[in-house]
Scaffold this motif. Structure first.
Motif, PDB file in Angstrom:
ATOM      1  N   GLU A 148       0.840  -1.185   0.000  1.00 15.10           N
ATOM      2  CA  GLU A 148       0.000   0.000   0.000  1.00 15.10           C
ATOM      3  C   GLU A 148       0.880   1.242   0.000  1.00 15.10           C
ATOM      4  OE1 GLU A 148      -2.791  -0.271   3.214  1.00 15.10           O
ATOM      5  OE2 GLU A 148      -3.417  -2.300   2.661  1.00 15.10           O
TER       6      GLU A 148
ATOM      7  N   ARG B 129       0.570   5.695   0.462  1.00 17.88           N
ATOM      8  CA  ARG B 129      -0.198   6.920   0.700  1.00 17.88           C
ATOM      9  C   ARG B 129       0.407   8.022  -0.165  1.00 17.88           C
ATOM     10  NH1 ARG B 129      -3.886   7.073   4.530  1.00 17.88           N
ATOM     11  NH2 ARG B 129      -3.952   5.425   6.100  1.00 17.88           N
TER      12      ARG B 129
ATOM     13  N   HIS C  92      -5.131   6.824  -0.267  1.00 19.64           N
ATOM     14  CA  HIS C  92      -4.656   5.529   0.236  1.00 19.64           C
ATOM     15  C   HIS C  92      -4.832   4.493  -0.881  1.00 19.64           C
ATOM     16  CE1 HIS C  92      -5.067   2.188   3.532  1.00 19.64           C
ATOM     17  NE2 HIS C  92      -4.037   2.016   2.734  1.00 19.64           N
TER      18      HIS C  92
ATOM     19  N   GLY D 107      -2.212  -2.331   5.983  1.00 17.04           N
ATOM     20  CA  GLY D 107      -2.904  -1.178   6.553  1.00 17.04           C
ATOM     21  C   GLY D 107      -4.293  -1.550   7.056  1.00 17.04           C
TER      22      GLY D 107
ATOM     23  N   PRO E 211      -8.778   1.029   1.733  1.00 14.86           N
ATOM     24  CA  PRO E 211      -8.107   1.909   0.771  1.00 14.86           C
ATOM     25  C   PRO E 211      -9.110   2.744  -0.017  1.00 14.86           C
ATOM     26  CG  PRO E 211      -8.139  -0.347  -0.034  1.00 14.86           C
ATOM     27  CD  PRO E 211      -8.644  -0.398   1.379  1.00 14.86           C
TER      28      PRO E 211
END
Length: 260
Positions: free
Chosen positions: A7, A9, A14, A42, A46
């Motif tokens: 993932e 950011r 996200h 995470g 997302p």
């Protein structure tokens, strides 16, 4: 093989990406905002979920479980991947404003090259990188409330005379990626005309501001503080408009113009 992924950011967005083989995972690792930290596991849902998988003899790019593109080679899907990421990031911007513009750092100030998609920004940015500029973006300049430009570390998408785009990392142009926001030093609105010679004239900052407004993505065009932000951006900038020919000549002319 288990699902591979990570993932990221990026400017408030996200992003979750996944692959089912090492080949497609390597593509994602190389081209999904490669300079940004990778996150694993995470807890949050997302904003966008991207998958790059192989199905029989085809590779498929999916966004939130919907197939958006397919091709015989995984690398051929990278331009679609980058455009998907662009759209997601632009839609989730909260404190930054986007302009369709190439952006490079020269010295301590940013050179903006506003223009619509397919106007030759990326090729010109790549040539400036080869001549010593630091990479900020080849498609979107992200500007904060103080008028500073933030690096947007997407891969460049180049054509080099071909209809198809292909991804190029700044390092392949012997350039680094900017690591901090910087003020705008110059705004150059250049139209590519193969039959013309270099012809550029200074324009007032008010025209530079209008040029930025004309190149704002539609989704952001109604932002109430857009004019104020762009006023800050051009306040310390020298603005030019005109036409250019090929990128090699234009890059040399630009560097002479900004006082190399």
């Amino acid at each position: 093989m288990p699902t591979l992924g990570f993932e990221v950011r990026a400017f408030g967005c996200h992003i979750q990406v996944a692959a089912e083989c090492l080949e497609t995972y390597a593509i994602l690792e190389r081209y999904v905002f490669p300079s940004l930290p990778r996150l694993v596991g995470g807890a949050e849902k997302p904003d966008i979920s991207i998958r790059l998988v192989r199905v029989s003899d085809q590779f498929q790019l999916s966004v939130d479980d919907a197939v958006v593109a397919s091709a015989g080679q995984a690398i051929s899907l990278v331009p679609d991947l980058i455009r998907v990421l662009d759209e997601a990031v632009i839609q989730h911007l909260t404190t930054l404003h986007a302009v369709h513009a190439g952006a490079v750092l020269w010295g301590e100030r940013v050179l903006l090259l506003p223009g619509v998609t397919h106007s030759g920004k990326s090729s010109l940015v790549a040539e400036l990188l080869r001549r010593g500029a630091t990479y900020f973006s080849d498609e979107y300049a992200l500007i904060d409330s103080e008028g500073r430009v933030h690096p947007y570390p997407r891969p460049l998408l180049l054509r080099n005379g071909c209809p198809e785009q292909f991804p190029v990392l700044p390092g392949e142009c012997n350039a680094s990626i900017g690591d901090a926001p910087a003020p705008v030093g110059w705004v150059l609105a250049l139209e590519y005309r193969p039959e013309c010679t270099w012809s550029v004239a200074a324009m007032p900052q008010s025209e530079g501001l209008l040029t930025l407004l004309r190149n704002t993505p539609h989704v952001l065009a109604e932002s109430p503080d857009l004019v104020r932000v762009f006023q800050h951006a051009v306040a310390g900038a020298t603005c030019y408009a005109g036409c250019r020919t090929d990128v090699a000549d234009a890059a040399g002319q630009i560097l002479r113009l900004i006082g190399r």
